[in-house]
Design an enzyme around this catalytic site. Structure first.
Site, PDB file in Angstrom:
ATOM      1  N   ASP A   1       0.604  -1.105  -0.023  1.00 26.91           N
ATOM      2  CA  ASP A   1      -0.008   0.085  -0.138  1.00 26.91           C
ATOM      3  C   ASP A   1       0.845   1.408   0.067  1.00 26.91           C
ATOM      4  OD1 ASP A   1      -2.351  -1.058  -0.204  1.00 26.91           O
ATOM      5  OD2 ASP A   1      -3.253  -0.805   1.812  1.00 26.91           O
TER       6      ASP A   1
ATOM      7  N   ASP B   1     -11.016  28.039 -39.099  1.00 20.82           N
ATOM      8  CA  ASP B   1     -10.717  26.678 -38.622  1.00 20.82           C
ATOM      9  C   ASP B   1     -11.614  26.058 -37.654  1.00 20.82           C
ATOM     10  OD1 ASP B   1      -7.893  26.761 -39.562  1.00 20.82           O
ATOM     11  OD2 ASP B   1      -7.586  28.516 -38.566  1.00 20.82           O
TER      12      ASP B   1
ATOM     13  N   GLY C   1     -10.919  17.169 -41.791  1.00 20.49           N
ATOM     14  CA  GLY C   1     -10.633  17.523 -43.164  1.00 20.49           C
ATOM     15  C   GLY C   1      -9.893  16.561 -44.043  1.00 20.49           C
ATOM     16  N   MET C   2      -8.860  16.803 -44.439  1.00 19.31           N
ATOM     17  CA  MET C   2      -8.096  15.834 -45.414  1.00 19.31           C
ATOM     18  C   MET C   2      -7.560  14.690 -44.224  1.00 19.31           C
ATOM     19  SD  MET C   2      -7.611  15.618 -48.415  1.00 19.31           S
ATOM     20  CE  MET C   2      -6.408  14.711 -49.656  1.00 19.31           C
TER      21      MET C   2
END
Length: 508
Positions: free
Chosen positions: A36, A294, A429-430
């Site tokens: 522990d 963006d 996107g791309m």
């Protein structure tokens, strides 16, 4: 009974140790079995600590079980008192000491007769509270102990500082970006003309606690740690506190306006509106970035948020209110404070989930198929399995979430860091097309089992091959529809033929 293989909040003694080891010259004695004592390794690794973690384990072994713990615990306390010369020694009980029904308060009283340091038993119920609740209670207990001690010695200063001042309460070791947030909050207070009277517990001396009442107000940036202390100081000294987390443009402004009201009620006559406007327009890049071309790509995208109360609530609001992203689910593992969370996120998300079952969270993510996840390290692992990007926004965390560079989540610089995290967490996107051509981040293989262990379906090789030919942006939906089709018909193995039949059944 259900086996938990992931815990979002640790056991109570971890919270107590976090608070104790955050103070300067405070030593903790942990009464627990071997194994522990992993806190020392965890703190040294995650915080990249150069100094020895001030925690000693008083091991419960067979000899202790046979003869009792008292002599061993008392000896450990007095030995550390002589070796380390701490200002305070905190005895930390554990589940084991509770099971053994040991009178730890008696151990403390015996040790106090010999020790020159103050000795205190952390008064937390290990069966009823978790790491976060125990940390909050331990901090309150230590503050109350030293306030009362100063009062008895007539050494308690309650006169206010000449200039407006604040106590920042809740910065601790192993907190998510706590050190960076603290630096940003200090800068923010300085910009507002407010002196920082104290920061507790991280880096503070217990001898400073008697000066807490001198501040004009208290700031509690995290819901999980510090609120009990702020409420105690309010009850004892009528000290107002602000518990609005300054995370995101809107909430940071709301926090500053709340501070303005408190200071003006005490005769400061301050007006921060021009400061808020200047910071929003020129320092925080998030305000204009969220409205730029963006971020238009993000509008309407789906996200799941899960974490502690503070960060999950704040990120949900930022996504929905400041960045136009649809939060399909907001959740927290802080079940003990569920009503506050529901109140904070209501109206900003489609669903609310209060649970500490990581399997349930994973299954909800698989069902909802968000474009991005904002959660803990566990949700990051779920995201990897489901090929969904994840931004880590709350503890539990990995060493990579203790950045060396400056990355606050609070204040106006924090708005920039959060905007970057959100934007970079989406596949946009791309990139989605390129991932299809060149392969995914980690694997193109589709996960065909549920995130929990409840799935009863299997996929054949030809079924998987056919599924992998489907474009990535609809593959998850096709997989889900096919599994529903198979389950409704009692089919246990999904082949290519089953996939074709399912597509025909839904008119695909």
């Amino acid at each position: 009974m259900k086996l938990a293989y992931w815990m979002y909040a640790g056991p109570a003694h971890i919270g107590t140790l976090r608070v104790a080891s955050s103070f300067k010259n405070v030593h903790a004695i942990m009464h627990a079995p071997l194994g522990d004592d992993y806190f020392n390794v965890m703190r040294s690794m995650l915080e990249r600590e150069r100094d020895f973690t001030p925690v000693t384990a008083s091991i419960v072994d067979r000899n202790v079980l046979a003869r009792g713990s008292q002599e061993k615990v008392v000896d450990n306390i007095t030995r550390k008192d002589k070796e380390e010369r701490p200002d305070l020694i905190v005895l930390t009980p554990t589940c084991t000491s509770s099971i053994l029904q040991e009178d730890l308060q008696n151990f403390v009283e015996r040790a106090q007769l010999e020790a020159k340091s103050n000795v205190l038993l952390a008064d937390v119920n290990h069966y009823r509270v978790n790491e976060l609740q125990a940390g909050d209670r331990t901090l309150h207990q230590i503050v109350q102990f030293y306030i009362e001690k100063a009062r008895k010695k007539d050494d308690l200063r309650t006169d206010k500082t000449t200039e407006p001042s604040v106590n920042i309460i809740g910065i601790s070791t192993l907190g998510f970006h706590n050190q960076h947030d603290c630096r940003e909050l200090k800068k923010l207070m300085g910009d507002l003309g407010i002196q920082v009277n104290a920061v507790i517990p991280e880096g503070a001396s217990v001898h400073e606690l008697k000066n807490l009442p001198r501040a004009w107000f208290n700031l509690v940036p995290y819901r999980e740690l510090g609120r009990m202390t702020a409420e105690y100081l309010q009850a004892e000294f009528e000290m107002p506190f602000v518990d609005i987390t300054p995370m995101g443009v809107v909430e940071t402004a709301r926090c500053i306006r709340a501070i303005q009201i408190i200071l003006n009620q005490q005769g400061a006559n301050v007006d921060y509106e021009s400061f808020i406007q200047d910071q929003t327009l020129f320092v925080s890049q998030a305000a204009w970035f969220s409205r730029s071309i963006d971020c238009q790509n993000l509008t309407g995208k789906k996200a799941v948020v899960f974490g502690d109360n503070t960060h999950a609530a704040a990120i949900t609001k930022i996504l929905a209110r400041e960045m136009g992203i649809r939060v399909v689910l907001a959740g927290t593992y802080c079940k003990y404070d569920a009503e506050w969370f529901r109140e904070q996120v209501r109206g900003y998300c489609d669903e609310i989930l209060i649970s500490d079952d990581n399997g349930a969270i994973g299954d909800a993510i698989a069902r909802l198929e968000p474009a991005a996840i904002f959660g803990t390290q566990m949700e990051r692992h779920v995201g990897k399995r489901l090929d969904i990007p994840c931004g880590v926004i709350a503890a539990p965390i990995h060493i990579q979430n203790f950045p060396i560079g400056y990355k606050p989540f609070m204040g106006y610089e924090g708005t920039n860091q959060i905007a970057d995290l959100i934007y970079n967490s989406f596949t946009l996107g791309m990139e989605d097309h390129l991932l299809e051509i060149f392969g995914g981040h980690d694997t193109k293989e589709v996960i065909t089992k549920g995130v929990s262990a409840d799935s009863d379906l299997a996929w054949s090789k030809d079924g998987l091959a056919e599924l992998n030919r489907i474009p990535g942006f609809v593959r998850g939906k096709v997989k889900r529809n096919t599994e529903k089709f198979a389950r409704d018909r009692g089919i246990e193995t999904i082949t290519a033929e089953v996939l074709y039949a399912a597509k025909e059944a839904v008119g695909a």
